[in-house]
Scaffold this motif. Structure first.
Motif, short mmCIF file in Angstrom:
data_model
loop_
_atom_site.label_atom_id
_atom_site.label_comp_id
_atom_site.label_asym_id
_atom_site.label_seq_id
_atom_site.Cartn_x
_atom_site.Cartn_y
_atom_site.Cartn_z
N ASN A 380 -18.09 -13.54 -0.01
CA ASN A 380 -18.26 -14.67 0.90
C ASN A 380 -18.42 -15.98 0.14
O ASN A 380 -18.02 -17.04 0.64
CB ASN A 380 -19.46 -14.43 1.81
N ALA A 381 -19.00 -15.93 -1.06
CA ALA A 381 -19.09 -17.14 -1.88
C ALA A 381 -17.69 -17.63 -2.25
O ALA A 381 -17.41 -18.83 -2.25
CB ALA A 381 -19.90 -16.85 -3.14
N LEU A 576 -15.89 -7.94 -3.15
CA LEU A 576 -16.97 -7.13 -2.58
C LEU A 576 -16.91 -5.72 -3.17
O LEU A 576 -15.81 -5.21 -3.44
CB LEU A 576 -16.82 -7.05 -1.06
N ASP A 577 -18.05 -5.14 -3.35
CA ASP A 577 -18.10 -3.77 -3.86
C ASP A 577 -17.74 -2.80 -2.73
O ASP A 577 -18.52 -2.62 -1.78
CB ASP A 577 -19.50 -3.47 -4.40
N LEU A 578 -16.54 -2.24 -2.82
CA LEU A 578 -16.08 -1.34 -1.76
C LEU A 578 -16.88 -0.04 -1.73
O LEU A 578 -16.79 0.73 -0.77
CB LEU A 578 -14.58 -1.04 -1.95
N ALA A 633 -23.59 -6.21 6.77
CA ALA A 633 -24.07 -5.41 5.64
C ALA A 633 -23.67 -3.95 5.80
O ALA A 633 -23.25 -3.28 4.84
CB ALA A 633 -25.59 -5.54 5.53
N LEU A 634 -23.76 -3.44 7.02
CA LEU A 634 -23.37 -2.05 7.29
C LEU A 634 -21.86 -1.85 7.08
O LEU A 634 -21.40 -0.77 6.74
CB LEU A 634 -23.76 -1.65 8.71
N LEU A 635 -21.09 -2.94 7.30
CA LEU A 635 -19.65 -2.86 7.09
C LEU A 635 -19.25 -3.07 5.63
O LEU A 635 -18.08 -2.92 5.28
CB LEU A 635 -18.94 -3.93 7.95
N GLY A 636 -20.23 -3.46 4.78
CA GLY A 636 -19.91 -3.72 3.38
C GLY A 636 -19.37 -5.11 3.15
O GLY A 636 -18.77 -5.38 2.11
N GLU A 637 -19.58 -6.03 4.12
CA GLU A 637 -19.05 -7.38 4.02
C GLU A 637 -20.00 -8.33 3.30
O GLU A 637 -19.64 -9.48 3.05
CB GLU A 637 -18.75 -7.93 5.42
N MET A 638 -21.22 -7.89 3.02
CA MET A 638 -22.18 -8.73 2.29
C MET A 638 -22.39 -8.16 0.89
O MET A 638 -22.12 -6.98 0.64
CB MET A 638 -23.51 -8.79 3.04
N GLU A 639 -22.87 -9.02 -0.01
CA GLU A 639 -23.15 -8.57 -1.36
C GLU A 639 -24.49 -7.83 -1.38
O GLU A 639 -25.51 -8.37 -0.93
CB GLU A 639 -23.19 -9.76 -2.32
N LYS A 640 -24.46 -6.61 -1.87
CA LYS A 640 -25.69 -5.81 -1.95
C LYS A 640 -26.35 -6.06 -3.30
O LYS A 640 -25.76 -5.77 -4.36
CB LYS A 640 -25.36 -4.33 -1.78
#
Length: 1364
Positions: A380-381, A576-578, A633-640
């Motif tokens: 997203n950044a 993003l980390d898939l 976050a659950l979809l993996g769209e945010m950075e963990k």
């Protein structure tokens, strides 16, 4: 004079071979060189060919009759050859000793025939349908056998000395000729090939060698296109090896390896404190597509070498014309040799182009695929720095530059090679005189280098401007409310300024490169003047006709290098980390110590969550608390950053803003899944879509416009939900899908889909919602506060905890009602009208009929008088070149008259003057053309931009925005950069071809006889213009015929013509092939690129709105002072011929009144607000504001005095302050005050950048609710007298909604407010409520009186629980 070789093989001297009217080659030469040449070729070609076949197995071909015949003939040839060998042994046994050549040649040829037999069978086993290697072998064998064939016939006239060899030779010749004919045919496709399964395969993949070399396989398509306009169904399927399925993964594999290599070297370098190495995208491209491109480069090398054969033949032809006693067959032989050399050059050159174009196509496809894939997985950044406009620019413009580059890339090494070879041969002809030209070239190298550096600097400088212009245009076109916000003038100025910078750079680049190249070329050509040898004109040819090509190759190289860096930077963005979401865990949905962020500098969200399998979890909280972030976050769209997240099974996601495809409603729901009637109908019923199908004109087969413009907001949301239900996933993430539908529909959906008894029972469901009426029926509730889980438990547990949430529930338990179904600003009015949104694909015939008009439009943009002047300058430029060459030809005749020394000063002076004149004319014509092209590009771009700012809303509702963006990106790029260089090259090649014809006819008048049929052949081929290579080969064949006829007529008239004129005529004829080739290519490019002008012109002339300003009707600056709005018998329809959507509306609203507007879907609520902005023009009646008829004033004057807060918020990429105050009218104190009143001040003050917080495109880094609050803050700043709220609080929680309504009541106390109600409780204290039904006023009074009347409003209030 005769002598014996070995034991007496007879050979002839040169006089018997050349200086005779009946030439013949010695028998030894025939038996050795002519016999061994095909054998040497096959043995040399065999090892690499066998290696290639071993690596590329194309299948297995069954033994056919053709294959059997070829095999039998090859074996018979072996027998015939060895019959000669055994015959020689027999003669030796009888005492007649023969020379060794009689033993060696049959042995070598026989073994070679066995090799050919082996190849025939091996190719069949490897799936080769037509063998180029064997075709060339049989062709060489026939060619080398022609001389012995004639010799033996001459011998047979007197006596046949050796009957056995006479019979075996003619058997050999017949069999070899038969093999050549058979090799023209191809075998059947291999077993299990794609050809068997593809209904319309491309014939190129199965074309024979001869068909491939001449592009004959394309002829059927050319004929079909000539007879009828080609349609999509006529086109062949794409070759599998050219499909994105093949080429994109190939590039991505190489790019991944590059990144891995760079990361591994980075770790090593970091330990040594050195600068880390970046992955090279160029290296990835070379590894993926370099080998294929090198084949084309090999063809180019061969063609470059053959280019210098004809000048040598021309030199021999000139010598022939000087020798009056030379045998005539010399001239004819030279003429046909020149013809066949030119023909071979043509075939090889177009194979080179074919490989280049296919490589370019694969490059473009793979780059677009790589960019598209990357855009889906960047962080997203990274999205904040790479907007949609930039990504579109990368895919449309930058990827295209690589395709453009491949055509000219080989010129970077080919041009220097041709120059070196030309200088070598010029030295042979001119001696030290050539050094003058070389010296000038060397002196100009620093200038060339400086201009090249400057050119690249221009490209680097303008690239950001071009991208920024694209971004501004993309955002502007993507937001249909810009006209309401009155931002157009601001963006208009910005975009126009960027366009000027970009075009000035293109002009300087083109002009400077061209002038230096011309100086280079002229310097070498002038050096040849001192000796006056015509052959030097032809040898110097690579300097002049290719100067434009070299200019373009340098220009495209500079552009591609800039594009390469931009693409490499984009592909190097963090991803993003898939693997951040563990999908192999046994738990259904679990988040343990999860720490997530949108960007590393943003505050993280801390989540702990466990959702049991099959349960329904509700997520609630204030605006911006992180509800949508949890789903992301659950979809993996945010950075963990920390923690562990796991989801078991497949996931279906229903976003807050529904995503709809430009396809039928059924296709939107099926989404690629197989159609199951029962399951499909149950989905429609559950999602309450069945009643909507009766309204849609085509039922579920109705074509849905882009972004679902012909559906209401609620219908879009229900289609999105139906898609998820039909998909049958294991886990459902539902991001507030009930906010866009009214109360009874929301209840139906919850009961039949989401709730405990719904279609999704047994599935794991996570429901984000602002509604609280359904919370008692969910299993668990999660309350989020500032990105953290505040409370969690069942409905009863949360009430018993008596926390903040329990207090919230008690306050709003009666107010959670979702009222009227949202229709948005692009309303559902087209649902009854639009049946199918089809792209405007013009047929070929239609295009050709418009072609002349389009050219005329471009000429008008350049300027008709300027166009004539440019053509005049090009004519003068070519006249000067012809004059210089004619002067040279006359100079060569001085030597014959012993006048060389007497006239040298005059000759050099005139030649220099003509050369200088040509240089000046080139400069002036280039400058004038560049200025004309820049002016045309500016006019066309401004006309398009101006028109789109004034285009009615209905145009954007019915036209996919991608198509409009394409006009501003790809088409404007073509007009800015591609079209000018194409016009430049077209004019150069056209006048070059014309001057060639003039020179040949003037030199050899008899040539005029063949001009008419030649031109007829040219235009006959031209009318079949379907493919560059197919047409190019045929047009160049005509050029080769011109070479042949020019040489033949020179031979026929050698006694009447002087050598200078013969040389000039044939020299120009040799140039015409290349000129015609480039003219065909440039005309094809011109036809392709001029389409951009047509497309831009079409969109520049679409119907516009009323004038923005009407000078004699301008309202006073303080208008409207009261805010009184009156509708007087007002009616409106969306288009001519459609039903009225508002019928005879008459009402009066006093200044300062607060009017709530309610009604069922399609009642005309949003239509009424559209009419206030004159997005819809009246069909009857009037609207007046403070007594001023709005139909009489300018649109800008009207819209700048109104403010709307839309349901779908409008944000641009840029700072938050820019979004609030684009014109810098207000100071920071006023801006902070607006943020405080819109309840955003806490969020903004917590951001490190404060007001300079960077908003990503469309405000994607803000929640939907926050975006709506930004729009409110913007309205508070402008604070116009009239405010319209179009369901502006749909995505806002109840508590914030209450605060917003309070703000509106206090801050807009003196303003007239129209509110399309979303929640009825928000308008219960309004002055009056307007109830619309079927476009008419049903009820209009205070809320209290309407409730007492027990009409429509009472029924709605009762449904909402606000009335008993």
């Amino acid at each position: 004079v005769k002598h014996d070789l070995g034991s007496g093989v007879k050979t002839g001297v040169a006089n018997e071979t050349l200086h005779t009217d009946s030439p013949d080659l010695p028998e030894c030469f025939q038996l050795s060189v002519l016999s061994w040449l095909p054998c040497v070729y096959l043995w040399l070609a065999c090892p690499p060919y066998l290696f290639y076949l071993q690596r590329n197995n194309m299948g297995y071909i069954m033994m056919s009759v053709l294959n059997r015949v070829k095999t039998v003939f090859a074996l018979v040839l072996w027998i015939v050859c060895w019959t000669d060998l055994f015959g020689t042994f027999n003669e030796l046994h009888q005492g007649d000793t023969k020379p060794p050549i009689y033993f060696v040649t049959p042995l070598v040829v026989g073994i070679t025939m066995l090799l050919a037999t082996f190849l025939i069978q091996f190719e069949r086993l490897r799936g080769v349908q037509s063998s180029g290697i064997l075709f060339i072998f049989w062709f060489l064998s026939v060619l080398c056998a022609i001389v012995p064939f004639r010799s033996k016939i001459l011998q047979a006239k007197s006596e046949i000395p050796d009957k056995l060899r006479f019979i075996t030779f003619y058997l050999y010749f017949s069999l070899v000729l038969s093999q050549l004919i058979l090799s023209c045919f191809k075998e059947k496709p291999s077993l299990f090939s794609n050809v068997d399964t593809d209904p319309n395969p491309c014939p190129q993949s199965t074309a024979g060698f001869l068909s491939t070399m001449t592009f004959w396989w394309f002829t059927s398509m050319a004929i079909k296109g000539y007879k009828n306009p080609l349609e999509a169904k006529d086109l062949w399927s794409l070759n599998k090896k050219d499909s994105s399925e093949e080429v994109v993964p190939k590039l991505l594999r190489e790019w991944d390896l590059e990144q891995i290599k760079a990361h591994s070297s980075e770790e090593v370098l970091l330990s040594k404190k050195k600068t880390p190495k970046k992955p090279s995208f160029l290296r990835s491209l070379i590894k993926a597509f370099g080998p294929y491109f090198l084949i084309g480069s090999a063809y180019k090398l061969l063609q470059d070498l053959i280019t210098f054969v004809n000048p040598q033949l021309l030199s021999l032809l000139i010598s022939f014309t000087k020798q009056k006693d030379a045998p005539t067959w010399w001239g004819y032989a030279l003429a046909f040799l020149m013809f066949f050399t030119a023909l071979l050059q043509t075939l090889i050159l177009h194979q080179h182009f074919q490989y280049c174009f296919v490589t370019g196509m694969r490059l473009r496809t793979s780059i677009i695929g790589a960019i598209y894939r990357k855009s889906l997985i960047i962080t997203n950044a990274a999205k904040r720095t790479s907007t949609v406009g930039e990504i579109v620019n990368l895919m449309s413009v930058d990827a295209q530059r690589f395709m453009d580059l491949t055509t000219f890339l080989n010129m970077l090494w080919s041009a220097p090679l041709q120059i070196i070879l030309a200088l070598y041969f010029l030295w042979q002809n001119l001696g030290p005189s050539v050094l003058a030209g070389v010296a000038v070239m060397i002196l100009l190298i620093p200038l060339n280098a400086a201009i090249a550096v400057r050119t690249r600097a221009y490209q680097v400088y303008t690239a950001p401007s071009a991208t920024l212009r694209q971004v501004e245009e993309t955002q502007l076109l993507g937001v249909t409310l810009d006209c309401k916000l009155s931002w157009s003038k601001h963006i208009d100025t910005t975009v126009a300024r960027m366009g000027i910078i970009k075009r000035c750079s293109a002009f300087l680049t083109t002009l400077s490169t061209r002038q230096v190249l011309h100086l280079d070329c002229c310097s070498v050509m002038w050096s040849g003047a001192t000796k006056g040898i015509i052959t030097s004109i032809q040898l110097g040819y690579p300097f002049i006709p290719h100067k434009t090509c070299r200019q373009r190759s340098l220009h495209t190289s500079h552009q591609a290098s800039v594009s390469l860096k931009r693409i490499q930077d984009f592909l190097s963005h963090e991803e993003l980390d898939l693997e951040s979401v563990d999908r192999n865990n046994t738990a259904t949905v679990t988040v343990v110590n999860g720490k997530f962020t949108w960007a590393k500098q943003d505050p993280p969200a801390l989540i702990n969550l466990m959702v049991p399998q099959g349960s329904l979890l509700a997520v609630v909280g204030h605006v911006g608390c992180g509800k949508s972030s949890l789903v992301s976050a659950l979809l993996g769209e945010m950075e963990k950053l920390e923690g562990h997240i796991s989801i078991r099974g497949s996931v279906a996601y229903v976003p807050q803003q529904a995503w709809i495809q430009n396809a039928t409603l059924r296709d939107n729901i099926l989404f690629g899944k197989a159609y199951n009637e029962q399951k499909y109908r149950s989905c429609l019923e559950a999602c309450a879509l069945t009643p909507d199908l009766e309204v849609l004109p085509g039922g579920d087969l109705t074509e849905i416009g882009e972004k679902g413009i012909n559906l209401s907001g609620g219908q879009r949301q229900r289609v999105s939900l139906a898609r998820a239900v039909y998909n049958e996933a294991d886990v459902y993430l539902l991001d507030d899908p009930l906010s866009a539908v009214d109360s009874h529909v929301a209840k139906h959906i919850f009961d039949h889909v989401i709730g405990p008894e719904g279609a999704l029972q047994g599935k794991t469901r996570i429901l984000v919602t602002h509604g609280i009426s359904f919370l008692p029926q969910v299993n668990n509730i999660v309350v989020l506060v500032e990105g953290r889980v505040s409370e969690m438990g069942s409905y009863q547990e949360l009430l018993q905890q008596n926390g903040a949430f329990a207090e919230f529930l008690r306050n709003y338990s009666l107010e959670d009602i979702v009222e009227d179904e949202a229709t948005g600003t692009t309303t559902c009015y087209y649902s009854r009208v639009i049946q199918n949104l089809l792209f405007e694909v013009r047929s070929t015939a239609d295009f050709l009929s418009h072609l002349s008009k389009v050219f005329w439009e471009y000429v008008k943009a350049v300027g008709p008088l300027l166009t004539l002047f440019i053509c005049f300058l090009y004519g003068c430029q070519n006249a000067a070149a012809i004059g210089a060459n004619v002067w040279l030809s006359q100079w060569t005749n001085d030597a014959a008259q012993n006048m060389t020394q007497e006239n040298i000063s005059m000759r050099v002076g005139v030649y220099a003057a003509l050369g200088i004149a040509q240089g000046i004319l080139v400069m002036v014509s280039s400058f004038t053309l560049a200025m004309g092209n820049i002016g045309a590009a500016r006019k066309l771009h401004y006309a398009l931009l101006d028109n789109k700012f004034h285009t009615p809303q209905s145009f954007f509702d019915t036209t996919p925005i991608g198509r409009v963006i394409n006009r501003f990106s790809k088409d404007i790029y073509v007009i800015d950069e591609a079209l000018p260089s194409t016009v430049l090259m077209f004019l150069g090649t056209f006048f070059s071809s014309l001057s060639t014809m003039i020179v040949i006819v003037a030199s050899t008048p008899i040539f005029a006889v063949v001009i008419a049929p030649t031109i007829l052949m040219f235009f006959t081929n031209w009318s079949f213009d379907q493919s560059d290579q197919w047409l190019g080969v045929r047009i160049e064949f005509i050029g080769n015929c011109i070479v042949l006829f020019a040489a033949l007529f020179a031979v026929i008239g050698k006694n009447e013509l002087n050598p200078g004129l013969v040389g000039l005529s044939v020299s120009y004829a040799l140039m015409v092939t290349m000129s015609l080739n480039w003219m065909v290519r440039m005309t094809s490019d011109l036809e392709s690129n001029i389409v951009a002008v047509e497309r831009v012109k079409e969109y520049s002339e679409s119907k516009t709105e009323a004038p923005w300003e009407v000078e004699d009707k301008k309202p006073s600056p303080d208008w409207p002072s009261q805010g009184k709005v009156e509708f007087l018998d007002y009616s409106v329809r969306y288009r001519e011929g459609l039903d009225l959507v508002l019928k005879n509306l008459t009402l009066s609203v006093r200044g300062g009144e607060k009017i709530g507007i309610v009604g069922r879907t399609g009642a005309g609520k949003s239509s009424m607000t559209l009419c206030l902005f004159r997005l819809l023009e009246a069909a009857g009646g009037e609207i007046t504001i403070d007594g001023v008829k709005i139909s009489e004033i300018g649109l800008h004057d009207l819209r700048s005095k109104l403010t709307i807060i839309p349901q779908e918020p409008v944000l641009f990429s840029g700072s938050l302050r820019m979004n609030l105050d684009p014109f810098d009218k207000y100071n920071d104190v006023e801006v902070w005050k607006a943020l405080e009143l819109s309840h955003l001040n806490k969020f903004v003050s917590n951001q490190p950048a404060k007001l300079e917080l960077e908003c990503s495109e469309g405000g994607e880094n803000l929640s939907v609710g926050q975006r709506q609050l930004v729009c409110l803050a913007r309205a508070l700043l402008r604070k116009t007298r009239i405010l319209i709220l179009d369901e502006a609080t749909a995505a806002i929680d109840l508590e914030t909604d209450d605060l917003i309504q309070s703000t509106i009541r206090t801050e807009f106390e003196d303003c007239t407010v129209f509110t399309i109600a979303h929640r009825l409780n928000t308008i219960m204290d309004y002055t009056r409520v307007l109830v619309l039904d079927k476009g008419q006023v049903a009820e209009f009074d205070t809320p209290t009186k309407l409730l007492s009347k027990r009409g429509i409003f009472y029924g709605m209030a009762k449904d909402a629980g606000l009335a008993q």
